[in-house]
Design an enzyme around this catalytic site. Structure first.
Site, mmCIF file in Angstrom:
data_model
loop_
_atom_site.group_PDB
_atom_site.id
_atom_site.type_symbol
_atom_site.label_atom_id
_atom_site.label_comp_id
_atom_site.label_asym_id
_atom_site.label_seq_id
_atom_site.Cartn_x
_atom_site.Cartn_y
_atom_site.Cartn_z
ATOM 1 N N LYS A 119 5.401 -3.668 11.446
ATOM 2 C CA LYS A 119 5.497 -4.671 12.500
ATOM 3 C C LYS A 119 4.625 -4.248 13.682
ATOM 4 O O LYS A 119 4.251 -3.097 13.822
ATOM 5 C CB LYS A 119 6.965 -4.824 12.887
ATOM 6 C CG LYS A 119 7.461 -6.256 12.963
ATOM 7 C CD LYS A 119 6.992 -7.193 11.873
ATOM 8 C CE LYS A 119 7.449 -8.625 12.114
ATOM 9 N NZ LYS A 119 6.866 -9.567 11.150
ATOM 10 N N TYR A 168 1.244 -7.366 4.812
ATOM 11 C CA TYR A 168 2.245 -6.703 5.642
ATOM 12 C C TYR A 168 2.048 -5.197 5.603
ATOM 13 O O TYR A 168 2.092 -4.590 4.539
ATOM 14 C CB TYR A 168 3.665 -7.060 5.170
ATOM 15 C CG TYR A 168 4.698 -6.320 5.973
ATOM 16 C CD1 TYR A 168 4.862 -6.611 7.330
ATOM 17 C CD2 TYR A 168 5.455 -5.300 5.422
ATOM 18 C CE1 TYR A 168 5.766 -5.914 8.104
ATOM 19 C CE2 TYR A 168 6.372 -4.596 6.185
ATOM 20 C CZ TYR A 168 6.519 -4.914 7.525
ATOM 21 O OH TYR A 168 7.406 -4.208 8.298
ATOM 22 N N ASP A 228 1.939 3.395 15.335
ATOM 23 C CA ASP A 228 2.843 4.063 14.400
ATOM 24 C C ASP A 228 1.939 4.876 13.480
ATOM 25 O O ASP A 228 1.155 4.319 12.718
ATOM 26 C CB ASP A 228 3.630 2.999 13.621
ATOM 27 C CG ASP A 228 4.509 3.604 12.521
ATOM 28 O OD1 ASP A 228 4.352 4.796 12.201
ATOM 29 O OD2 ASP A 228 5.334 2.847 11.978
HETATM 30 P P1 13P Z 1 7.900 1.168 0.660
HETATM 31 O O1 13P Z 1 7.863 0.033 -0.322
HETATM 32 O O2 13P Z 1 6.666 1.978 0.722
HETATM 33 O O3 13P Z 1 9.148 1.964 0.554
HETATM 34 O O4 13P Z 1 7.907 0.472 2.124
HETATM 35 C C1 13P Z 1 8.883 -0.405 2.467
HETATM 36 C C2 13P Z 1 9.109 -0.220 3.879
HETATM 37 O O5 13P Z 1 8.807 0.776 4.453
HETATM 38 C C3 13P Z 1 9.730 -1.316 4.585
HETATM 39 O O6 13P Z 1 10.538 -0.778 5.542
HETATM 40 P P1 13P Z 2 7.576 -0.330 11.537
HETATM 41 O O1 13P Z 2 6.690 -1.500 11.848
HETATM 42 O O2 13P Z 2 8.307 0.145 12.755
HETATM 43 O O3 13P Z 2 6.811 0.758 10.872
HETATM 44 O O4 13P Z 2 8.716 -0.831 10.559
HETATM 45 C C1 13P Z 2 8.318 -1.199 9.292
HETATM 46 C C2 13P Z 2 9.415 -1.716 8.455
HETATM 47 O O5 13P Z 2 9.093 -2.424 7.519
HETATM 48 C C3 13P Z 2 10.795 -1.387 8.735
HETATM 49 O O6 13P Z 2 11.652 -1.860 7.735
HETATM 50 MG MG MG Z 3 6.708 2.643 10.601
HETATM 51 MG MG MG Z 4 7.520 0.829 14.523
#
Ligand code: 13P
Ligand code: 13P
Ligand code: MG
Ligand code: MG
Length: 364
Positions: free
Chosen positions: A231, A228, A11
């Protein structure tokens, strides 16, 4: 002809939020891999996406963990990240956890599934790709494909499969591995496979011939980063037909949308919904988690395809069921078992909240 099939993914920026990959980022990846093919590093390649993850599917003859192939992929992700930054995409370079390439993309953020084998006269392979879920999501489907006769009738009635398969299982927290012979060791094996955030099927081998049948990516971003970041969104390659399960047997496990970890902020359980590649656009609560399947026939390493396997109508009921499960799970809001249990939240806000509350706990 000995062929290496490599699927390396990352990603490197989402469009919009975490819902999709941008065509210009994929076009940059295509440009980089076209050059690698022109230079003779690759025999063939196909670029695709699953949600916000860019997928590099490649054939070559340099074996697994090849430094030049891995470096080319890393450089491709770095160049794609520049495009993502220019477009202001979300989380540009999200999965590139290392500052610079050193020898191999494993442990640096991208997910990686590779296998080397002697190409058969007809070599059907399925590349599974997932978004909004963890490495480990393949445990249940791989078990069904290669060890469950209620899924794979070939285990019962095909003489060349009747002796079963060997599962290589990795303990990703303890950094150990173990192999199980199926069918006779399935009860022991399922004790581990049923805990997919800890134990993951890395590879499956045919018991009589030793041929590799399947390989998955087991990189866990949170264990690499210590926090984190997104994912794992894992990939898995499965060879099919002949001494391996038929294409329909390989796809059959996904007719049931099982619960996996992932979804919003990587911190929930939700149904793994099989979709066409264009429909891998996790939108509702950043989900529900998706799985796509690109089918290829290999011909002297050339990737003939893909066929978008889950575009088929026969997966409509699975999609409907997944959407119904999504409705039901969402009604739990921040409660388990929709939200992950505390020990799986260790890389989120949980440690900070516990620290803040530390002094306020009194003895019962
Ligand atoms: P931000 O806190 O940067 O918006 O990230 C949260 C996120 O992307 C979880 O999906
Ligand atoms: P990704 O791992 O696909 O970037 O998703 C992150 C996330 O926190 C979605 O809410
Ligand atoms: Mg992402
Ligand atoms: Mg992803």
């Amino acid at each position: 002809m000995r062929i290496t099939l490599s699927v390396i993914k990352a990603d490197i920026g989402g469009y919009v939020g975490h819902s999709e990959s941008h065509p210009e980022v994929m076009a940059k990846a295509d440009e980089c891999l076209a050059k690698a093919k022109g230079d003779g590093l690759l025999i063939d390649y196909y670029i695709t996406k699953c949600g916000d993850d860019v997928q590099l599917i490649m054939t070559h003859q340099r074996g697994v963990d090849n430094e030049e192939v891995h470096k080319m992929c890393w450089d491709t992700f770095v160049e794609g990240t520049e495009v993502a930054r220019k477009l202001g995409l979300y989380g540009a370079g999200q999965d590139l956890l290392a500052d610079a390439f050193s020898g191999n993309v494993r442990g640096m953020g991208p997910g990686c599934a590779e296998m080397e084998f002697e190409e058969r006269p007809a070599e059907p392979v399925i590349v599974f790709m997932a978004d909004k879920t963890s490495a480990g999501a393949w445990n249940l489907p791989l078990y069904k494909m290669f060890a469950d006769p209620f899924n794979t009738i070939g285990l019962v009635i095909a003489p060349n499969m009747h002796n079963g398969f060997i599962f290589e299982v990795h303990d990703v927290k303890g950094h150990k591995k173990i192999s199980f012979n199926t069918p006779e060791e399935i009860y022991d094996m399922l004790v581990l496979l049923g805990a997919p955030s800890h134990y993951m099927v890395k590879a499956v081998y045919h018991r009589d011939t030793g041929d590799i049948a399947a390989v998955s990516s087991t990189e866990r971003l949170s264990l690499i980063a210590g926090r984190y970041v997104g994912k794992d969104d894992p990939v898995c390659i499965v060879r099919s037909q002949g001494i391996f399960p038929a294409v329909g047997e390989v796809l059959e496990p996904f007719a049931t949308p099982t619960l996996v970890e992932g979804w919003m902020r990587g911190s929930h359980h939700g149904p793994l919904m099989p979709t066409s590649i264009p429909d891998s656009t996790p939108t509702r609560f950043d989900g529900p988690p998706r799985v796509t399947a690109a089918g290829f026939q290999l011909q002297d390493g050339k990737l003939v395809g893909p066929r978008d396997m889950f575009a088929d109508k026969s997966y409509d009921n699975a999609r409907q069921k997944a959407l119904d499960i999504a409705d039901y799970m969402r009604q739990h809001g921040p409660f388990e078992p929709h939200r992950l249990p505390l020990d799986e939240m260790e890389y989120t806000t949980m440690p900070g909240v516990m620290k803040k509350l530390e002094g306020r706990f009194t003895d019962l």
